[in-house]
Enzyme design. Structure first.
Site, PDB file in Angstrom:
ATOM      1  N   ASN A 290      16.406 -24.924  16.727  1.00 50.30           N
ATOM      2  CA  ASN A 290      17.386 -25.843  17.322  1.00 50.30           C
ATOM      3  C   ASN A 290      17.273 -27.183  16.598  1.00 50.30           C
ATOM      4  OD1 ASN A 290      15.395 -27.503  18.668  1.00 50.30           O
ATOM      5  ND2 ASN A 290      15.193 -25.850  20.156  1.00 50.30           N
TER       6      ASN A 290
ATOM      7  N   THR B 169      22.889 -15.454  16.987  1.00 48.80           N
ATOM      8  CA  THR B 169      23.360 -14.299  17.775  1.00 48.80           C
ATOM      9  C   THR B 169      22.542 -14.046  19.043  1.00 48.80           C
ATOM     10  OG1 THR B 169      21.994 -12.643  16.653  1.00 48.80           O
ATOM     11  CG2 THR B 169      24.136 -13.155  15.668  1.00 48.80           C
TER      12      THR B 169
ATOM     13  N   VAL C 255      20.468 -16.719  21.925  1.00 52.09           N
ATOM     14  CA  VAL C 255      20.819 -17.716  22.939  1.00 52.09           C
ATOM     15  C   VAL C 255      22.110 -18.464  22.575  1.00 52.09           C
ATOM     16  CG1 VAL C 255      20.015 -19.866  24.007  1.00 52.09           C
ATOM     17  CG2 VAL C 255      18.435 -17.981  23.655  1.00 52.09           C
ATOM     18  N   TYR C 256      22.379 -18.653  21.288  1.00 51.59           N
ATOM     19  CA  TYR C 256      23.562 -19.408  20.867  1.00 51.59           C
ATOM     20  C   TYR C 256      24.861 -18.614  20.972  1.00 51.59           C
ATOM     21  CZ  TYR C 256      20.894 -23.528  19.385  1.00 51.59           C
ATOM     22  OH  TYR C 256      20.109 -24.664  19.353  1.00 51.59           O
TER      23      TYR C 256
ATOM     24  N   GLY D 224      13.199 -17.303  21.668  1.00 51.65           N
ATOM     25  CA  GLY D 224      13.682 -16.323  20.694  1.00 51.65           C
ATOM     26  C   GLY D 224      12.832 -16.259  19.440  1.00 51.65           C
ATOM     27  N   VAL D 225      13.511 -16.171  18.312  1.00 49.43           N
ATOM     28  CA  VAL D 225      12.799 -16.010  17.040  1.00 49.43           C
ATOM     29  C   VAL D 225      11.987 -17.271  16.718  1.00 49.43           C
ATOM     30  CG1 VAL D 225      14.706 -16.741  15.520  1.00 49.43           C
ATOM     31  CG2 VAL D 225      13.059 -15.060  14.723  1.00 49.43           C
ATOM     32  N   ASP D 226      12.494 -18.425  17.121  1.00 45.37           N
ATOM     33  CA  ASP D 226      11.798 -19.701  16.903  1.00 45.37           C
ATOM     34  C   ASP D 226      10.432 -19.690  17.614  1.00 45.37           C
ATOM     35  OD1 ASP D 226      11.300 -22.325  16.235  1.00 45.37           O
ATOM     36  OD2 ASP D 226      12.831 -23.180  17.539  1.00 45.37           O
TER      37      ASP D 226
HETATM   38  P1  ADP Z   1      19.864 -18.543  18.268  1.00 43.32           P
HETATM   39  O1  ADP Z   1      19.507 -19.681  19.202  1.00 43.32           O
HETATM   40  O2  ADP Z   1      20.176 -19.022  16.867  1.00 43.32           O
HETATM   41  O3  ADP Z   1      20.887 -17.632  18.840  1.00 43.32           O
HETATM   42  P2  ADP Z   1      17.701 -16.651  18.931  1.00 43.32           P
HETATM   43  O4  ADP Z   1      16.278 -16.740  18.543  1.00 43.32           O
HETATM   44  O5  ADP Z   1      18.027 -16.730  20.394  1.00 43.32           O
HETATM   45  O6  ADP Z   1      18.465 -17.756  18.069  1.00 43.32           O
HETATM   46  O7  ADP Z   1      18.303 -15.298  18.390  1.00 43.32           O
HETATM   47  C1  ADP Z   1      18.617 -15.053  17.042  1.00 43.32           C
HETATM   48  C2  ADP Z   1      18.393 -13.589  16.712  1.00 43.32           C
HETATM   49  O8  ADP Z   1      17.008 -13.387  16.462  1.00 43.32           O
HETATM   50  C3  ADP Z   1      18.773 -12.610  17.829  1.00 43.32           C
HETATM   51  O9  ADP Z   1      19.563 -11.571  17.237  1.00 43.32           O
HETATM   52  C4  ADP Z   1      17.437 -12.072  18.309  1.00 43.32           C
HETATM   53  O10 ADP Z   1      17.533 -10.716  18.730  1.00 43.32           O
HETATM   54  C5  ADP Z   1      16.599 -12.168  17.064  1.00 43.32           C
HETATM   55  N1  ADP Z   1      15.135 -12.226  17.233  1.00 43.32           N
HETATM   56  C6  ADP Z   1      14.413 -12.636  18.303  1.00 43.32           C
HETATM   57  N2  ADP Z   1      13.088 -12.557  18.036  1.00 43.32           N
HETATM   58  C7  ADP Z   1      12.977 -12.064  16.764  1.00 43.32           C
HETATM   59  C8  ADP Z   1      11.872 -11.726  15.912  1.00 43.32           C
HETATM   60  N3  ADP Z   1      10.604 -11.887  16.293  1.00 43.32           N
HETATM   61  N4  ADP Z   1      12.156 -11.234  14.669  1.00 43.32           N
HETATM   62  C9  ADP Z   1      13.431 -11.098  14.243  1.00 43.32           C
HETATM   63  N5  ADP Z   1      14.511 -11.394  14.990  1.00 43.32           N
HETATM   64  C10 ADP Z   1      14.288 -11.875  16.248  1.00 43.32           C
END
Ligand code: ADP
Length: 181
Positions: free
Chosen positions: A29, A123, A125-126, A37-39
């Site tokens: 963010n 894809t 939370v956003y 999520g991934v962050d």
């Molecule tokens: P944003 O806020 O940009 O939407 P998110 O982290 O919520 O970011 O999601 C972005 C994508 O990352 C989603 O498709 C989610 O399924 C995916 N994701 C979540 N955790 C992981 C991970 N550990 N490795 C790869 N992709 C992930």
């Protein structure tokens, strides 16, 4: 005729924090101070030094990207990019999302990262619809790779966290899903 994607592009299902490439991209963010999520996963595995390093960057605008070291992650660098929040599609989201992929590759070139792994930016939370976001991801990277030699960028891995995302990426790569849905 299906579009022929650059052979340096591959798709893989799994957790981006386990991949040993030169740089993994984080869907962060704009504060760059951590999220879910991934962050959240990237910060957990990298350890607290990643947050300390991010604090020095002064945030990041949507569509831009900034690099740090990767600390305890298997990669060498993390490229933090900020995707657009999806608000229906008429607020410049597509251009911002394409910019995330372009800027991340530009930063990879600047830091000398040859192999790079992307998550599906925006894809989660956003809320960006997955098929539309995937088409933008693949076409933007493919167009950029056409201008970058294999000596500078050798591979781009699109990491799909779940089976559904993998299916969407594979369908677009093979040309069986080219129209918006
Ligand atoms: P944003 O806020 O940009 O939407 P998110 O982290 O919520 O970011 O999601 C972005 C994508 O990352 C989603 O498709 C989610 O399924 C995916 N994701 C979540 N955790 C992981 C991970 N550990 N490795 C790869 N992709 C992930």
């Amino acid at each position: 005729m299906a579009h022929r994607f650059d052979p340096r592009i591959t798709v893989w299902q799994g957790d981006i924090t386990t991949i040993k490439v030169d740089a993994i991209v984080n869907a962060a963010n704009s504060t760059l101070l951590g999220g879910g999520g991934v962050d959240g996963a990237i910060h957990r595995v990298a350890g607290p030094q990643l947050l300390e390093s991010c604090k020095t960057l002064g945030g990041c605008s949507p569509g831009d990207a900034k690099a740090t070291a990767a600390f305890r992650l298997p990669s060498d660098f993390v490229i933090h990019t900020v995707g657009p929040v999806y608000r229906g599609g008429a607020a410049g989201e597509a251009e911002k999302l394409a910019s995330c992929y372009r800027r991340s590759l530009e930063v990879a070139l600047e830091i000398g990262a040859h192999s790079i792994a992307f998550p599906a930016i925006s894809t989660g939370v956003y809320g960006y619809p997955l098929p539309e976001a995937t088409r933008i991801a693949l076409m933007t990277v493919d167009n950029m790779l056409a201008t970058i030699s294999p000596g500078r960028i050798s591979s781009v891995i699109f990491v799909c966290y779940d089976k559904r995302a993998l299916q969407v990426y594979e369908d677009i790569m093979t040309g069986s899903r080219m129209s918006p849905d």
